[in-house]
Design a protein around this motif. Structure first.
Motif, short mmCIF file in Angstrom:
data_model
loop_
_atom_site.label_atom_id
_atom_site.label_comp_id
_atom_site.label_asym_id
_atom_site.label_seq_id
_atom_site.Cartn_x
_atom_site.Cartn_y
_atom_site.Cartn_z
N GLU A 44 42.40 17.99 -21.61
CA GLU A 44 41.58 16.87 -21.16
C GLU A 44 41.97 15.58 -21.87
O GLU A 44 42.15 14.53 -21.24
CB GLU A 44 40.11 17.19 -21.40
CG GLU A 44 39.23 16.56 -20.36
CD GLU A 44 37.79 16.97 -20.57
OE1 GLU A 44 37.51 18.18 -20.52
OE2 GLU A 44 36.97 16.06 -20.81
N ARG A 45 42.12 15.66 -23.18
CA ARG A 45 42.51 14.50 -23.97
C ARG A 45 43.90 13.99 -23.57
O ARG A 45 44.13 12.79 -23.43
CB ARG A 45 42.48 14.87 -25.46
CG ARG A 45 42.90 13.78 -26.42
CD ARG A 45 41.81 12.73 -26.57
NE ARG A 45 42.26 11.61 -27.39
CZ ARG A 45 42.11 10.33 -27.06
NH1 ARG A 45 41.51 9.99 -25.93
NH2 ARG A 45 42.54 9.38 -27.86
N GLN A 48 43.80 12.16 -20.34
CA GLN A 48 43.23 10.81 -20.55
C GLN A 48 44.28 9.89 -21.15
O GLN A 48 44.42 8.74 -20.74
CB GLN A 48 42.10 10.88 -21.57
CG GLN A 48 40.74 11.16 -21.02
CD GLN A 48 39.75 11.40 -22.17
OE1 GLN A 48 40.04 11.16 -23.34
NE2 GLN A 48 38.56 11.89 -21.82
N LEU A 49 45.00 10.41 -22.14
CA LEU A 49 46.02 9.57 -22.78
C LEU A 49 47.11 9.21 -21.79
O LEU A 49 47.61 8.08 -21.78
CB LEU A 49 46.60 10.28 -24.01
CG LEU A 49 45.66 10.31 -25.22
CD1 LEU A 49 46.14 11.33 -26.26
CD2 LEU A 49 45.54 8.92 -25.86
N ASN A 224 49.37 14.85 -29.41
CA ASN A 224 48.24 15.63 -28.91
C ASN A 224 48.63 17.09 -28.63
O ASN A 224 47.81 17.99 -28.70
CB ASN A 224 47.67 14.98 -27.64
CG ASN A 224 46.49 15.74 -27.08
OD1 ASN A 224 45.47 15.88 -27.75
ND2 ASN A 224 46.63 16.29 -25.88
N THR A 227 47.58 19.20 -31.41
CA THR A 227 46.15 19.49 -31.37
C THR A 227 45.84 20.62 -30.38
O THR A 227 44.98 21.47 -30.62
CB THR A 227 45.38 18.21 -30.97
OG1 THR A 227 45.85 17.14 -31.80
CG2 THR A 227 43.90 18.36 -31.14
#
Ligand code: AVJ
Length: 329
Positions: A44-45, A48-49, A224, A227
């Motif tokens: 999801e992140r 978005q990025l 990311n 992560t």
């Protein structure tokens, strides 16, 4: 009375996605040099990025592709022989697609839209919006990993325009790209057309800036992936101990995107029961993004049993949409 809407969405999610990720990441971290697949950027992140990247001044591809579609969709649809069906690989919110759908509606050929995307949620919401915007449009969506499930694209809706936008084909290595295009060729009938978005070769400085923006959004996008591995594979990567590297490899005509270890360090991935050593300065590739010329693309298509039939670029020649068919059809 309400008119009957026709939305059909088939879901073919990979029950073994987690196992696939485990074996991909293990193989990549044990390889020399180390490498991770760009498909793991997009949680999801990460999504978005990536959205933020598309809005950066320095990142021209998304904006340029949108411009070409906005200005030339009528011409593209006419050159594609007024297809009844638009198939879109990686449809997402179908933002740019509306230009093609509207052009098809305007000439009266639009019947069916086949969105193909990995996200079930977005495919449902996109379908619901589009049947409102295009009365009478039939939607036959597919939720799947299109690289794996390409052969599920419905065959009985010709003539079709199969759109693969965004320049995502640039993430594939030459042999993967040839195989992917050859598989597409194998599903195409003589009236079908492929519409492929590709970034074009240009000066190194502009390319490197597009993939290493001063605001650091692309660096954050790249890191990311660490992560994602921390969360999904119980890893302990420290994103601050890696630097974003984006270099243009002019010999291979591609951006080469990596993470450079800033120290000698050991990372453990509990779920893989694996410990990995990084030397100080060691680089791990996370993505390639190939850049093309018209001549090279003609060769790429020929190799896959396809033929370039139409070429649509912006005025500056930064980005291209190719219209492609089976030879002689
Ligand atoms: C989504 C694969 C087209 O290669 O330009 C953008 C991904 N990576 N900035 C690209 C990306 C870093 C993008 N594609």
């Amino acid at each position: 009375m309400e008119s009957e809407t026709t939305i059909e969405i088939e879901v073919h999610l990979d029950a073994d996605a987690a196992a696939t990720m485990r074996s991909d990441v293990r193989r990549g971290l044990l390889a020399a040099p180390k490498e991770l697949s760009p498909k793991y950027f997009y949680d999801e992140r990460g999504s978005q990025l990536f959205e933020q990247i598309t809005e950066l001044e320095e990142y021209y591809p998304t904006r340029t592709e949108r411009e070409i579609l906005a200005e030339r969709s009528r011409e593209i649809v006419a050159a594609a022989g007024c297809p009844a069906t638009l198939v879109e690989l990686g449809s997402g919110s179908a933002a740019k697609t509306r230009h093609l759908l509207s052009a098809m509606e305007a000439v009266g050929c639009l019947r069916t839209y086949v969105p193909v995307d990995i996200s079930e949620e977005i495919t449902h919401s996109t379908a619901a919006c589009l049947v409102e915007e295009y009365p009478g449009l039939a939607i036959q969506g597919l939720v799947c990993d299109f690289e794996r499930d390409l052969e599920r694209i419905p065959a009985d809706l010709e003539p079709r325009l199969i759109a693969f936008l965004g320049g995502t084909v640039g993430n594939l290595y030459p042999d993967q790209r040839r195989d992917f295009l050859a598989r597409l060729a194998a599903l195409m009938e003589s009236g079908d057309r492929l519409l492929l978005g590709t970034d074009l070769v240009k000066e190194r400085d502009r390319l490197e800036l597009a993939y290493d923006d001063p605001a650091g959004v692309t660096a954050e996008f790249n890191k990311n992936v660490l992560t994602v591995l921390n969360r999904e594979l119980g890893a302990n990567f420290d994103p601050d101990l890696f630097a974003h590297v984006a270099r243009y490899d002019s010999g291979e005509a591609r951006m080469d995107i990596r993470l450079r270890s800033l120290a000698e360090q050991t990372v453990s991935l509990d779920v893989l029961d694996l410990e990995v050593e990084f030397a100080a300065g060691e680089e791990m590739r996370t993505e390639i993004s190939a850049k093309f010329t018209r001549d090279r693309l003609e060769a790429v298509y020929a190799e896959a049993g396809l033929e370039l039939r139409g070429w649509f670029t912006d005025a500056a020649g930064d980005y291209a949409l190719s219209l492609v068919s089976l030879p002689g059809s």
